[in-house]
Design a protein around this motif. Structure first.
Motif, PDB file in Angstrom:
ATOM      1  N   THR A  53     -42.899  -3.496   3.509  1.00 43.17           N
ATOM      2  CA  THR A  53     -44.195  -3.582   3.196  1.00 43.17           C
ATOM      3  C   THR A  53     -44.230  -3.841   1.961  1.00 43.17           C
ATOM      4  N   SER A  56     -45.875  -6.361  -0.319  1.00 43.18           N
ATOM      5  CA  SER A  56     -47.525  -6.211  -0.761  1.00 43.18           C
ATOM      6  C   SER A  56     -47.008  -6.858  -2.212  1.00 43.18           C
ATOM      7  N   ASN A  91     -48.518  -6.570   5.774  1.00 41.18           N
ATOM      8  CA  ASN A  91     -48.456  -6.727   6.600  1.00 41.18           C
ATOM      9  C   ASN A  91     -49.137  -7.897   6.632  1.00 41.18           C
TER      10      ASN A  91
END
Length: 333
Positions: A254, A258, A298
């Motif tokens: 993640t 991100s 996510n």
């Protein structure tokens, strides 16, 4: 309409649901030399498909117009050099970000500043690279003036005529660079693409955006940082299309996802796995249910990224500013 990769084709059901009768103009230039091996695609369109044969038309131009072909080759060499040199900077900056994130004993404030600065460098590399790609392409078209080449002009007229007879356009995947080059050469957007319904997937969906981004975390030589490639057709604003993300991205990382979200903001990252379907709003925006990567890395929805009063508007109204098999089993570049 944007679809996920067609490994298990469901195009016929999509067409039936839209109540489109055809004829359909198909663009399979990303399949390159297999461009016209489109029997299965035609079947899914009820036998009402007319292939625009853009890759074959481009090959005809390159075979029969030596001056244009020579200029086309020179541009290709320069763009390849530019892309590879840009990637050196991207790789080093990406490694620096990884090292900075590993500095667990540093003060959080100092670490945050350093990470922010490195991300700014990455965005600057992307921006400057795209500017230089534009300069090279603009110089090429200014020097060659394709509309003054009789052979190119004839092909453009034929493409415009076929688009004028079509009820909708279907753009498949394949090699994204080949597809984009053919679309630009034959001036497909003003010839009719901007006024017709479009159904696209994989590379076909990528080229509809303003900025084409290539990515492959699972390359044979190890993860590659996403790379800005070229301007797209600009029919879908402020979105980066990511076909087959669970196959080609380390979605479980993640932090990495991100970073991608922040890097390409204000554009949203739009993952399209097999089976996905995104119907754009009438003004060309994303619907509330469109899958997107959020700031945590996510998968979320477009509605969750925008407040209720703005979620149905196009991304361009709310901001200031290569994959799996196809019907023919080729990659999307």
């Amino acid at each position: 309409m944007l679809l996920g990769p067609q490994r298990r084709p469901g195009l016929d059901k999509v067409i039936a649901g839209l109540q489109l009768d055809g004829p359909f103009a198909t663009i399979t230039a990303g399949w390159q030399e297999r461009e016209l091996a489109d029997d299965e695609l035609d079947q899914h369109l009820g036998g009402r498909a007319t292939n625009l044969a853009l890759w074959s038309r481009r090959q005809d131009v390159l075979d029969r117009d030596p001056d244009f072909a020579a200029a086309h080759r020179r541009r290709g060499v320069e763009l390849t050099d530019l892309q590879e040199l840009y990637l050196i900077g991207v790789r080093h900056t990406s490694r620096a970000l990884t090292e900075l994130r590993s500095q667990t004993e540093r003060s959080e404030r100092a670490k945050r500043f350093a990470l922010s600065d490195a991300e700014d460098v990455l965005r600057s590399l992307d921006r400057r690279h795209l500017e230089r790609v534009r300069e090279i392409n603009a110089g090429f078209y200014q020097a060659t003036r394709p509309h003054e080449h009789p052979l190119i002009a004839a092909h453009r007229a034929e493409v415009a005529h076929l688009l004028g007879q079509a009820q909708a356009v279907v753009i498949t995947g394949g090699h994204v660079g080949e597809l984009l080059d053919a679309l630009h050469l034959f001036n497909v957007v003003p010839a009719g693409l901007e006024r017709l319904p479009v159904i696209a997937w994989s590379a076909g969906a990528m080229v509809l955006t303003e900025r084409v981004v290539l990515f492959n975390d699972n390359a044979s030589r190890g993860p590659r940082a996403p790379e800005v490639y070229d301007d797209g057709l600009g029919l879908l604003h402020d979105a980066v299309v990511l076909p087959s993300p669970h196959q080609r991205l380390q979605m479980q990382d993640t932090a990495r996802m991100s970073l991608m979200v922040r890097r390409f903001a204000p554009a949203v990252c739009l993952p399209l796995d097999p089976g996905a379907r995104v119907d754009l709003t009438p003004n060309g925006g994303l619907p509330a249910t469109a899958p997107v990567l959020d700031e945590s890395g996510n998968v979320s929805t477009f509605a969750a990224l925008r407040n209720v009063g703005r979620m149905d508007r196009g991304p361009h109204e709310v901001s200031e500013e290569r994959s799996g098999g196809e019907l023919r089993g080729v990659t999307d570049g």
